[in-house]
Scaffold this motif. Structure first.
Motif, PDB file in Angstrom:
ATOM      1  N   PRO A  41       0.807  -1.239   0.000  1.00 46.39           N
ATOM      2  CA  PRO A  41       0.000   0.000   0.000  1.00 46.39           C
ATOM      3  C   PRO A  41       0.838   1.286   0.000  1.00 46.39           C
ATOM      4  N   GLN A  42       2.104   1.195   0.411  1.00 46.56           N
ATOM      5  CA  GLN A  42       2.953   2.393   0.385  1.00 46.56           C
ATOM      6  C   GLN A  42       3.241   2.848  -1.044  1.00 46.56           C
ATOM      7  N   TYR A  61      -5.489  -2.694  -6.535  1.00 41.52           N
ATOM      8  CA  TYR A  61      -6.679  -2.756  -5.683  1.00 41.52           C
ATOM      9  C   TYR A  61      -7.919  -3.113  -6.518  1.00 41.52           C
ATOM     10  N   ASP A  62      -8.078  -2.437  -7.657  1.00 45.44           N
ATOM     11  CA  ASP A  62      -9.221  -2.708  -8.545  1.00 45.44           C
ATOM     12  C   ASP A  62      -9.148  -4.117  -9.129  1.00 45.44           C
ATOM     13  N   ALA A  97      -4.596  -0.538   1.113  1.00 42.28           N
ATOM     14  CA  ALA A  97      -4.712  -0.899   2.533  1.00 42.28           C
ATOM     15  C   ALA A  97      -6.135  -1.352   2.856  1.00 42.28           C
ATOM     16  N   GLY A  98      -7.117  -0.784   2.182  1.00 41.78           N
ATOM     17  CA  GLY A  98      -8.511  -1.158   2.407  1.00 41.78           C
ATOM     18  C   GLY A  98      -8.860  -2.522   1.856  1.00 41.78           C
ATOM     19  N   ALA A  99      -8.068  -2.999   0.901  1.00 43.05           N
ATOM     20  CA  ALA A  99      -8.345  -4.300   0.281  1.00 43.05           C
ATOM     21  C   ALA A  99      -8.264  -5.431   1.300  1.00 43.05           C
ATOM     22  N   GLU A 100      -7.384  -5.274   2.275  1.00 41.92           N
ATOM     23  CA  GLU A 100      -7.227  -6.294   3.329  1.00 41.92           C
ATOM     24  C   GLU A 100      -8.581  -6.601   3.980  1.00 41.92           C
ATOM     25  N   SER A 136       0.571 -10.788   5.247  1.00 42.30           N
ATOM     26  CA  SER A 136      -0.819 -10.334   5.209  1.00 42.30           C
ATOM     27  C   SER A 136      -1.556 -11.067   4.101  1.00 42.30           C
ATOM     28  N   LEU A 137      -2.817 -10.726   3.931  1.00 43.94           N
ATOM     29  CA  LEU A 137      -3.615 -11.305   2.844  1.00 43.94           C
ATOM     30  C   LEU A 137      -3.060 -10.871   1.487  1.00 43.94           C
ATOM     31  N   LEU A 138      -2.446  -9.689   1.451  1.00 45.58           N
ATOM     32  CA  LEU A 138      -1.817  -9.227   0.209  1.00 45.58           C
ATOM     33  C   LEU A 138      -0.605 -10.094  -0.132  1.00 45.58           C
TER      34      LEU A 138
END
Length: 262
Positions: A41-42, A61-62, A97-100, A136-138
């Protein structure tokens, strides 16, 4: 078909992003078709590839939320085209960051990136994924999509501690989610041969991991550290710098390894 590699290390500050953007540029320079995926996300890998993350209309993200395809979201920097080492970028910014949170309740949440990349696999020789330092999930999406992991590491004692954690994580993902996943190799970065401890750790790595340690060593180099502030990989910013030349050598070593893997 593209070979997909994660650049991962659970320890922060080991040069994952520097490795991802410079290897991408190095591979492009030696004639490979490359897609660089920024999963952090950075958005540092995005900015370091000559792409303004704030101006992106579509990002990874999309793609993860399946509101856009990789083909629609990928971009390419004019500055890298001019430098002769251009590659496609699937960029990231703070939205990621919101995708998590949004992915938690979604089906196939850890396979979203894998499915998206399958649609463009024929367009590339290499796909390199820059992962966040945390598991993370990412990161899990990256590991599930990849054929292998490239591990950049400094030759220091704590780096060995972090490596054992990463090896265990990769084993778990291999066992439960991705049977193709393996460590492709360990890349020694920010290396200073004058420091005795670094030589000792390097020798330990070679004795323990043998051929899994890449022959190429990336030296500690000021020009590589300066390059991101100009929004470029070191390979494009100063091609004559020792660090840049080392990444081009590493790119050629990766091409040779890929030929052996086929």
């Amino acid at each position: 078909m593209a070979k997909i590699f994660c650049v991962a290390n659970q320890k922060g500050g080991v040069g994952k992003t520097t490795t991802t953007v410079n290897l991408s540029a190095g591979l492009a320079k030696v004639g490979q078709r490359v897609l660089m995926v920024d999963l952090d996300p950075q958005g540092n890998a995005t900015m370091g590839s000559g792409v303004d993350k704030r101006a992106l209309k579509l990002t990874v993200y999309d793609v993860l939320l399946e509101s856009a395809s990789v083909a629609e979201a990928r971009v390419r920097s004019d500055r890298l085209i001019e430098a002769g080492c251009a590659y496609d970028v699937l960029g990231a910014n703070r939205e990621l960051a919101g995708a998590e949170v949004e992915l938690v309740d979604i089906e196939r949440r850890e396979k979203r990136l894998k499915l998206a990349l399958a649609e463009v696999a024929k367009d590339y020789d290499f796909v390199l994924i820059d992962c966040p330092p945390s598991l993370s999930l990412l990161t899990l999406n990256g590991l599930c999509a990849a054929h292998g992991v490239i591990v950049p590491m400094q030759c220091e004692y704590f780096a060995l501690e972090g490596l054992s954690d990463l090896v265990n994580t990769i084993k778990q993902v291999h066992a439960n989610l991705n049977k193709d996943l393996e460590i492709i190799g360990l890349l020694r970065v920010m290396f200073d041969p004058r420091i005795t401890l670094q030589q000792q750790v390097s020798d330990q790595l070679k004795s323990h991991f043998a051929e899994k340690v890449f022959d190429t060593v990336i030296p500690r180099n000021v020009r590589l550290a300066e390059a991101p502030s100009y929004g470029l990989p070191g390979v494009a910013f100063d091609p004559a710098a020792r660090g840049s030349q080392a990444f081009v050598d590493f790119a050629q070593e990766m091409v040779q390894r890929l030929a052996k893997m086929k």
